[in-house]
Design an enzyme around this catalytic site. Sequence first.
Site, PDB file in Angstrom:
ATOM      1  N   HIS A 194       0.641  -0.889   0.045  1.00 23.19           N
ATOM      2  CA  HIS A 194       0.396   0.282  -0.162  1.00 23.19           C
ATOM      3  C   HIS A 194       0.936   1.054   0.201  1.00 23.19           C
ATOM      4  O   HIS A 194       2.176   1.168   0.185  1.00 23.19           O
ATOM      5  CB  HIS A 194      -0.457  -0.428   1.223  1.00 23.19           C
ATOM      6  CG  HIS A 194      -1.529   1.005   1.389  1.00 23.19           C
ATOM      7  ND1 HIS A 194      -1.512   2.397   2.114  1.00 23.19           N
ATOM      8  CD2 HIS A 194      -2.662   1.190   0.943  1.00 23.19           C
ATOM      9  CE1 HIS A 194      -1.897   3.213   2.347  1.00 23.19           C
ATOM     10  NE2 HIS A 194      -3.169   2.984   1.117  1.00 23.19           N
ATOM     11  N   ASN A 238       1.486   3.314   1.498  1.00 22.67           N
ATOM     12  CA  ASN A 238       1.777   4.574   3.158  1.00 22.67           C
ATOM     13  C   ASN A 238       2.911   2.987   3.275  1.00 22.67           C
ATOM     14  O   ASN A 238       3.645   3.349   4.668  1.00 22.67           O
ATOM     15  CB  ASN A 238       0.781   4.396   3.776  1.00 22.67           C
ATOM     16  CG  ASN A 238       0.049   5.168   3.808  1.00 22.67           C
ATOM     17  OD1 ASN A 238       0.582   6.838   3.163  1.00 22.67           O
ATOM     18  ND2 ASN A 238      -1.053   5.362   4.417  1.00 22.67           N
ATOM     19  N   LYS A 239       3.257   2.066   2.892  1.00 20.74           N
ATOM     20  CA  LYS A 239       4.259   1.234   3.273  1.00 20.74           C
ATOM     21  C   LYS A 239       5.241   1.079   2.295  1.00 20.74           C
ATOM     22  O   LYS A 239       6.108   2.386   2.134  1.00 20.74           O
ATOM     23  CB  LYS A 239       3.148  -0.638   2.969  1.00 20.74           C
ATOM     24  CG  LYS A 239       2.097  -0.852   3.100  1.00 20.74           C
ATOM     25  CD  LYS A 239       2.178  -0.711   5.193  1.00 20.74           C
ATOM     26  CE  LYS A 239       0.814  -1.359   5.639  1.00 20.74           C
ATOM     27  NZ  LYS A 239      -0.384  -0.906   5.362  1.00 20.74           N
ATOM     28  N   ASN A 240       6.592   0.695   3.649  1.00 21.96           N
ATOM     29  CA  ASN A 240       8.539   0.902   3.012  1.00 21.96           C
ATOM     30  C   ASN A 240       8.652   1.092   1.864  1.00 21.96           C
ATOM     31  O   ASN A 240       9.444   1.454   1.356  1.00 21.96           O
ATOM     32  CB  ASN A 240       8.944   0.532   4.300  1.00 21.96           C
ATOM     33  CG  ASN A 240       9.241   0.940   5.541  1.00 21.96           C
ATOM     34  OD1 ASN A 240       7.635   1.404   6.608  1.00 21.96           O
ATOM     35  ND2 ASN A 240       9.883   0.872   6.855  1.00 21.96           N
ATOM     36  N   LEU A 241       7.513   0.146   1.213  1.00 18.76           N
ATOM     37  CA  LEU A 241       8.186  -0.546  -0.278  1.00 18.76           C
ATOM     38  C   LEU A 241       6.452  -0.184  -1.095  1.00 18.76           C
ATOM     39  O   LEU A 241       5.784  -1.248   0.125  1.00 18.76           O
ATOM     40  CB  LEU A 241       8.484  -1.347  -0.644  1.00 18.76           C
ATOM     41  CG  LEU A 241       8.823  -1.900  -1.996  1.00 18.76           C
ATOM     42  CD1 LEU A 241      10.262  -3.315  -1.475  1.00 18.76           C
ATOM     43  CD2 LEU A 241       7.611  -2.668  -2.380  1.00 18.76           C
TER      44      LEU A 241
END
Length: 376
Positions: free
Chosen positions: A182, A184-187
Site C-alpha cells: 500500500h 503508506n508502506k515502506n515499499l
Amino acid sequence: MNPTPFLPFTRPSIDERTIADVGEVLRSGWITTGPRCQALESALSQRFGGRPVRLVNSGTAALELALRLCGIGPGDEVITTPLSWVATANVVLAVGAEPVFVDVEATSRNLDLDQVEHAITPRTRALIPVDLAGLPVDRERLDAIARRHGLRVIEDAAQSFGARWAGREIGSFGDLVAFSFHANKNLTTAEGGCLVLNNEVEARRFEKLRLQGVTRLPDGTMDVEAWGDKANLTDVAAAIGLGQLRQVDAFTARRRALAERYLARWDRSLGFELPSADAAEHGNWHMFQPLLPRTIAPRRGDFITAMREHGIGVGVHYPAMHLFSLFRQRGHGPGDFPVAEDIGARTVTLPLFPAMADADVDRVCRAVAATVAALR
Ligand SMILES: *Cc1c(COP(=O)(O)O)cnc(C)c1O
C-alpha cells in the site's frame, strides 16, 4: 510570510527512473500481470533466500488467501492482536472463521506471547502476529508456540518489510509471510502485496486462489477445479515495486536516521512514552509513534488539530479494533484488552518518511512542545 509546506505523516518516494519505467509499461501494450510481475516475484524471492513469492493486489488479499490456502474456514479460530489495521481481523471473518483477540504487551505493542497459549482451544488453527510499526514479534517464541500446538502461522508483515529478527530478514524464514505494498508502506506499488510461501506446491495452489482457480493446460486450454479470487497484480504496479526494491534499504536507513534524531531531540519532560528501544535494533521504523501523556490523551483530537495548525500531519494507527461496532456486535467491549485500549487511546503517528529533512524532525519536536504547553 513564507508559508512552510504542510508536512504529512507519510509520503511515498517515487524516483524519476521508476516513473519512466511505469511509462514504458504503459506504452508496451501489456499493462496487467506480465513480465514486470514475474521480475518482481523473482527479485523478492531472491531477497528472501529463494523462498517462493507470489504477488497479489493487496496485503489484505495476501492474508485472506493465505487463510484459504491453509483450509481455514467456518468453525475455526485464529488468534491475533486487536492493535492493528482492521484488515488483520476482517480477513478471518471473510473466510468464515472467528478472530480471537489476545492483548498486546506494553513495550513492543505486539501480541503478548505470555497470553497466547491461554487463548488456544481445540478449534484454533492459526496465529496471525502483526509487526506493529515494523517492530517484529519475537519469532522464536511465536514459532515455538505454533509448533507445540500444531498451528499455522500467517505473519501479517504488512508493516515490516526490511525488518529483522535475530539478524534474519522478515520474509526469509517462518511459515507464510504476508506483505502489503500500500502507498503508506515502506515499499509500495500504490496498492499491492505478496505472500512468501514454503514450497512450489503451495505456490501453485496459491496461484489458483489468486486468479479464478484457473489451471493452464499444455494444449492451450484450461481447467478450473475450485473457486479462486481475482487478486492478481498489474505490471504497472510491479514496475513501481521494482523501482522501490532498488531503494528500500536506503529508505530504511534514512528512516532509522530520522527516528534516531527524534529520540535525540525529544523533550522527555513532556511526558510522552517513546517507542521501544527494540525498534531501533530490529525494526524498520515504518512509523514513529509516541504515546500521549495520560493528561492529554482524552484530548487527542485537539492535539491533532493544533498540530495541523502548525502545518504537521498526525495519524492514529490504531484505535484498538475490538471497540469498533463490528466487534462490539460480536460481544467485545471496553476492558477486554486493557493494554491495547490504553495504547490505542494514546497513540499518535508523527511524520516519518525517507524524503523528510532533518530540520523537519526538529520542526515536529518544536510543534509538539508548543502544542503540549497550550493544551496543559
Ligand atoms: C496495510 C496493512 C494491511 C493491509 O494491507 P493492504 O495492502 O492495505 O490491503 C494489513 N495489516 C496491517 C498491519 C497493515 O498495516
